[in-house]
Design a protein around this motif. Structure first.
Motif, PDB file in Angstrom:
ATOM      1  N   ALA A   1       1.103  -1.225   0.023  1.00  0.00           N
ATOM      2  CA  ALA A   1      -0.125  -0.466   0.215  1.00  0.00           C
ATOM      3  C   ALA A   1       0.980   1.305   0.026  1.00  0.00           C
ATOM      4  O   ALA A   1       2.574   0.452   0.728  1.00  0.00           O
ATOM      5  N   SER A   2       0.543   2.040  -0.590  1.00  0.00           N
ATOM      6  CA  SER A   2       1.060   3.751  -0.854  1.00  0.00           C
ATOM      7  C   SER A   2       1.298   4.309   0.425  1.00  0.00           C
ATOM      8  O   SER A   2       0.261   4.324   1.042  1.00  0.00           O
ATOM      9  N   GLY A   3       2.270   4.463   1.262  1.00  0.00           N
ATOM     10  CA  GLY A   3       2.727   5.386   2.288  1.00  0.00           C
ATOM     11  C   GLY A   3       3.018   3.749   3.285  1.00  0.00           C
ATOM     12  O   GLY A   3       3.120   4.823   4.769  1.00  0.00           O
ATOM     13  N   GLU A   4       2.424   3.359   3.148  1.00  0.00           N
ATOM     14  CA  GLU A   4       2.902   1.702   4.046  1.00  0.00           C
ATOM     15  C   GLU A   4       4.020   0.664   3.560  1.00  0.00           C
ATOM     16  O   GLU A   4       4.225   1.004   2.855  1.00  0.00           O
ATOM     17  N   ASP A   5       4.679   0.068   4.952  1.00  0.00           N
ATOM     18  CA  ASP A   5       5.378  -0.854   4.400  1.00  0.00           C
ATOM     19  C   ASP A   5       4.502  -2.426   4.765  1.00  0.00           C
ATOM     20  O   ASP A   5       5.539  -3.553   4.179  1.00  0.00           O
ATOM     21  N   ARG A   6       3.441  -2.551   4.518  1.00  0.00           N
ATOM     22  CA  ARG A   6       2.564  -3.960   4.295  1.00  0.00           C
ATOM     23  C   ARG A   6       2.121  -4.356   3.283  1.00  0.00           C
ATOM     24  O   ARG A   6       2.298  -3.767   2.201  1.00  0.00           O
ATOM     25  N   SER A   7       2.443  -5.633   2.955  1.00  0.00           N
ATOM     26  CA  SER A   7       1.463  -6.073   1.848  1.00  0.00           C
ATOM     27  C   SER A   7       0.560  -6.732   2.128  1.00  0.00           C
ATOM     28  O   SER A   7       0.371  -7.337   3.024  1.00  0.00           O
ATOM     29  N   TYR A   8      -0.247  -6.942   0.799  1.00  0.00           N
ATOM     30  CA  TYR A   8      -1.403  -7.189   0.851  1.00  0.00           C
ATOM     31  C   TYR A   8      -1.585  -8.435  -0.148  1.00  0.00           C
ATOM     32  O   TYR A   8      -0.841  -7.791  -1.719  1.00  0.00           O
ATOM     33  N   ILE A   9      -2.373  -9.659   0.106  1.00  0.00           N
ATOM     34  CA  ILE A   9      -2.762 -10.307  -1.306  1.00  0.00           C
ATOM     35  C   ILE A   9      -4.092  -9.445  -1.097  1.00  0.00           C
ATOM     36  O   ILE A   9      -5.259 -10.066  -0.777  1.00  0.00           O
ATOM     37  N   PHE A  10      -4.175  -9.319  -3.125  1.00  0.00           N
ATOM     38  CA  PHE A  10      -5.620  -9.035  -3.684  1.00  0.00           C
ATOM     39  C   PHE A  10      -6.254 -10.536  -3.518  1.00  0.00           C
ATOM     40  O   PHE A  10      -5.800 -10.528  -4.453  1.00  0.00           O
ATOM     41  N   SER A  11      -7.596 -10.188  -3.247  1.00  0.00           N
ATOM     42  CA  SER A  11      -7.694 -11.356  -4.144  1.00  0.00           C
ATOM     43  C   SER A  11      -9.301 -11.270  -4.036  1.00  0.00           C
ATOM     44  O   SER A  11     -10.628 -10.930  -3.420  1.00  0.00           O
ATOM     45  N   TYR A  12      -9.973 -12.246  -4.557  1.00  0.00           N
ATOM     46  CA  TYR A  12     -11.240 -13.140  -4.419  1.00  0.00           C
ATOM     47  C   TYR A  12     -11.866 -14.006  -3.411  1.00  0.00           C
ATOM     48  O   TYR A  12     -11.001 -15.548  -3.392  1.00  0.00           O
ATOM     49  N   CYS A  13     -12.309 -13.966  -2.197  1.00  0.00           N
ATOM     50  CA  CYS A  13     -12.333 -14.631  -0.956  1.00  0.00           C
ATOM     51  C   CYS A  13     -13.879 -15.328  -1.312  1.00  0.00           C
ATOM     52  O   CYS A  13     -14.771 -15.125  -1.768  1.00  0.00           O
TER      53      CYS A  13
ATOM     54  N   ARG B   1      -1.165  16.441   6.920  1.00  0.00           N
ATOM     55  CA  ARG B   1      -0.241  16.555   7.699  1.00  0.00           C
ATOM     56  C   ARG B   1      -1.039  14.784   7.312  1.00  0.00           C
ATOM     57  O   ARG B   1      -0.145  13.869   7.694  1.00  0.00           O
ATOM     58  N   VAL B   2      -1.832  13.960   8.006  1.00  0.00           N
ATOM     59  CA  VAL B   2      -1.902  12.433   8.163  1.00  0.00           C
ATOM     60  C   VAL B   2      -2.566  11.932   6.770  1.00  0.00           C
ATOM     61  O   VAL B   2      -3.452  11.952   5.861  1.00  0.00           O
ATOM     62  N   ILE B   3      -0.916  11.095   6.265  1.00  0.00           N
ATOM     63  CA  ILE B   3      -1.160  10.699   5.165  1.00  0.00           C
ATOM     64  C   ILE B   3      -1.717   8.762   5.378  1.00  0.00           C
ATOM     65  O   ILE B   3      -1.950   8.168   4.073  1.00  0.00           O
ATOM     66  N   LEU B   4      -1.600   8.359   6.639  1.00  0.00           N
ATOM     67  CA  LEU B   4      -1.561   6.770   6.564  1.00  0.00           C
ATOM     68  C   LEU B   4      -3.072   6.858   6.557  1.00  0.00           C
ATOM     69  O   LEU B   4      -3.465   7.467   7.101  1.00  0.00           O
ATOM     70  N   ASN B   5      -3.316   5.963   5.200  1.00  0.00           N
ATOM     71  CA  ASN B   5      -4.735   5.855   4.371  1.00  0.00           C
ATOM     72  C   ASN B   5      -6.100   6.650   4.504  1.00  0.00           C
ATOM     73  O   ASN B   5      -7.278   6.760   4.818  1.00  0.00           O
ATOM     74  N   ARG B   6      -4.754   8.004   3.773  1.00  0.00           N
ATOM     75  CA  ARG B   6      -5.650   9.078   3.575  1.00  0.00           C
ATOM     76  C   ARG B   6      -6.603   8.343   1.911  1.00  0.00           C
ATOM     77  O   ARG B   6      -5.563   8.232   1.151  1.00  0.00           O
ATOM     78  N   PRO B   7      -7.677   8.760   2.302  1.00  0.00           N
ATOM     79  CA  PRO B   7      -8.319   8.825   0.521  1.00  0.00           C
ATOM     80  C   PRO B   7      -8.495   9.860  -0.641  1.00  0.00           C
ATOM     81  O   PRO B   7      -7.680  10.841   0.260  1.00  0.00           O
ATOM     82  N   LYS B   8      -7.922   9.370  -1.582  1.00  0.00           N
ATOM     83  CA  LYS B   8      -8.100  10.294  -2.577  1.00  0.00           C
ATOM     84  C   LYS B   8      -8.998  11.058  -2.480  1.00  0.00           C
ATOM     85  O   LYS B   8     -10.003  11.152  -3.220  1.00  0.00           O
ATOM     86  N   VAL B   9      -8.297  12.727  -3.229  1.00  0.00           N
ATOM     87  CA  VAL B   9      -9.751  13.635  -3.481  1.00  0.00           C
ATOM     88  C   VAL B   9      -9.655  12.994  -4.762  1.00  0.00           C
ATOM     89  O   VAL B   9      -9.126  13.974  -5.858  1.00  0.00           O
ATOM     90  N   LEU B  10     -11.416  13.181  -5.185  1.00  0.00           N
ATOM     91  CA  LEU B  10     -11.329  13.434  -6.717  1.00  0.00           C
ATOM     92  C   LEU B  10     -12.010  14.887  -7.336  1.00  0.00           C
ATOM     93  O   LEU B  10     -11.778  14.958  -8.302  1.00  0.00           O
ATOM     94  N   GLU B  11     -12.408  15.601  -5.723  1.00  0.00           N
ATOM     95  CA  GLU B  11     -12.988  16.741  -6.000  1.00  0.00           C
ATOM     96  C   GLU B  11     -12.909  17.658  -5.335  1.00  0.00           C
ATOM     97  O   GLU B  11     -13.520  17.325  -4.110  1.00  0.00           O
ATOM     98  N   LYS B  12     -12.913  19.137  -5.516  1.00  0.00           N
ATOM     99  CA  LYS B  12     -12.917  19.897  -4.529  1.00  0.00           C
ATOM    100  C   LYS B  12     -13.977  21.077  -4.579  1.00  0.00           C
ATOM    101  O   LYS B  12     -14.137  21.701  -6.125  1.00  0.00           O
ATOM    102  N   ASN B  13     -15.068  21.666  -3.929  1.00  0.00           N
ATOM    103  CA  ASN B  13     -15.853  22.958  -4.297  1.00  0.00           C
ATOM    104  C   ASN B  13     -15.419  23.605  -3.128  1.00  0.00           C
ATOM    105  O   ASN B  13     -16.387  23.458  -2.212  1.00  0.00           O
ATOM    106  N   GLY B  14     -15.182  24.255  -2.786  1.00  0.00           N
ATOM    107  CA  GLY B  14     -14.781  25.226  -1.647  1.00  0.00           C
ATOM    108  C   GLY B  14     -14.296  23.960  -0.744  1.00  0.00           C
ATOM    109  O   GLY B  14     -13.816  23.234  -0.726  1.00  0.00           O
ATOM    110  N   ASP B  15     -15.581  24.093   0.781  1.00  0.00           N
ATOM    111  CA  ASP B  15     -15.651  23.130   1.467  1.00  0.00           C
ATOM    112  C   ASP B  15     -15.613  22.237   1.403  1.00  0.00           C
ATOM    113  O   ASP B  15     -15.864  21.363   2.202  1.00  0.00           O
ATOM    114  N   ILE B  16     -16.194  21.553   0.051  1.00  0.00           N
ATOM    115  CA  ILE B  16     -17.573  20.156   0.072  1.00  0.00           C
ATOM    116  C   ILE B  16     -16.261  19.205  -0.783  1.00  0.00           C
ATOM    117  O   ILE B  16     -15.928  19.922  -2.418  1.00  0.00           O
ATOM    118  N   TRP B  17     -15.572  18.359  -0.413  1.00  0.00           N
ATOM    119  CA  TRP B  17     -14.999  17.960  -1.373  1.00  0.00           C
ATOM    120  C   TRP B  17     -15.284  15.823  -1.077  1.00  0.00           C
ATOM    121  O   TRP B  17     -16.142  15.658  -0.472  1.00  0.00           O
TER     122      TRP B  17
END
Length: 163
Positions: free
Chosen positions: A28-40, A103-119
């Motif tokens: 994961a970006s910003g982490e050093d943890r490995s993940y297996i993406f799969s269908y369970c 400042r808080v980058i761990l697990n930070r969601p991706k910003v798709l759109e900003k319209n003033g204070d509504i994101w």
């Protein structure tokens, strides 16, 4: 080996045995943890399993089933441990919240759109429940409504504890 040979894997995870179709091994970006993406197969859904939390793993003799190649490709390009791709939330964020968001980058969601204070953010409910409690009054969850209700309920419970 499973990815190389296109074989399913049996894992013990959180004390339960699951058969998975492993598609990707990602960090994961910003982490050093490995993940297996799969269908369970047990959950009948796509999941990420943190490699360090897998208690046991064994190779199956059965071939991997590719459920949705387009989705798998999108996850590969837009990987995050919470599988947020295609899932959005709407927030109202004040200036202090915006500074905290930077400042808080761990697990930070991706910003798709900003319209003033509504994101609009690419974010699952699960990720929002982990990321946004630290913002307290600096962020208001607008949508989805069930997530907004969850935050209201949790904040009420916290307020009762402090009064």
């Amino acid at each position: 080996l499973a990815l190389k040979e296109n074989k399913k894997v049996n894992i013990k995870y959180s004390g339960e045995i699951r058969t998975i179709n492993p598609y990707l091994l990602k960090v994961a970006s910003g982490e050093d943890r490995s993940y297996i993406f799969s269908y369970c197969e047990k959950n009948e859904d796509y999941r990420n399993y943190r490699v360090a939390n897998i208690e046991n793993i064994s190779l199956s003799k059965h071939d991997i089933e590719f459920k949705n190649l387009e989705y798998i490709s999108c996850i590969d390009k837009n990987f995050d441990p919470f599988l947020s791709f295609g899932k959005n939330i709407s927030i109202k964020i004040n200036q202090e919240g915006q500074k905290l968001f930077e400042r808080v980058i761990l697990n930070r969601p991706k910003v798709l759109e900003k319209n003033g204070d509504i994101w609009i953010l690419e974010c699952t409910n699960r990720l929002a429940k982990i990321y946004f409690p630290q913002f307290l009054s600096n962020v208001e969850i607008l949508e989805p409504l069930d997530l907004r209700e969850w935050f209201k309920k949790e904040l009420r419970k916290s307020l009762e504890r402090y009064l």
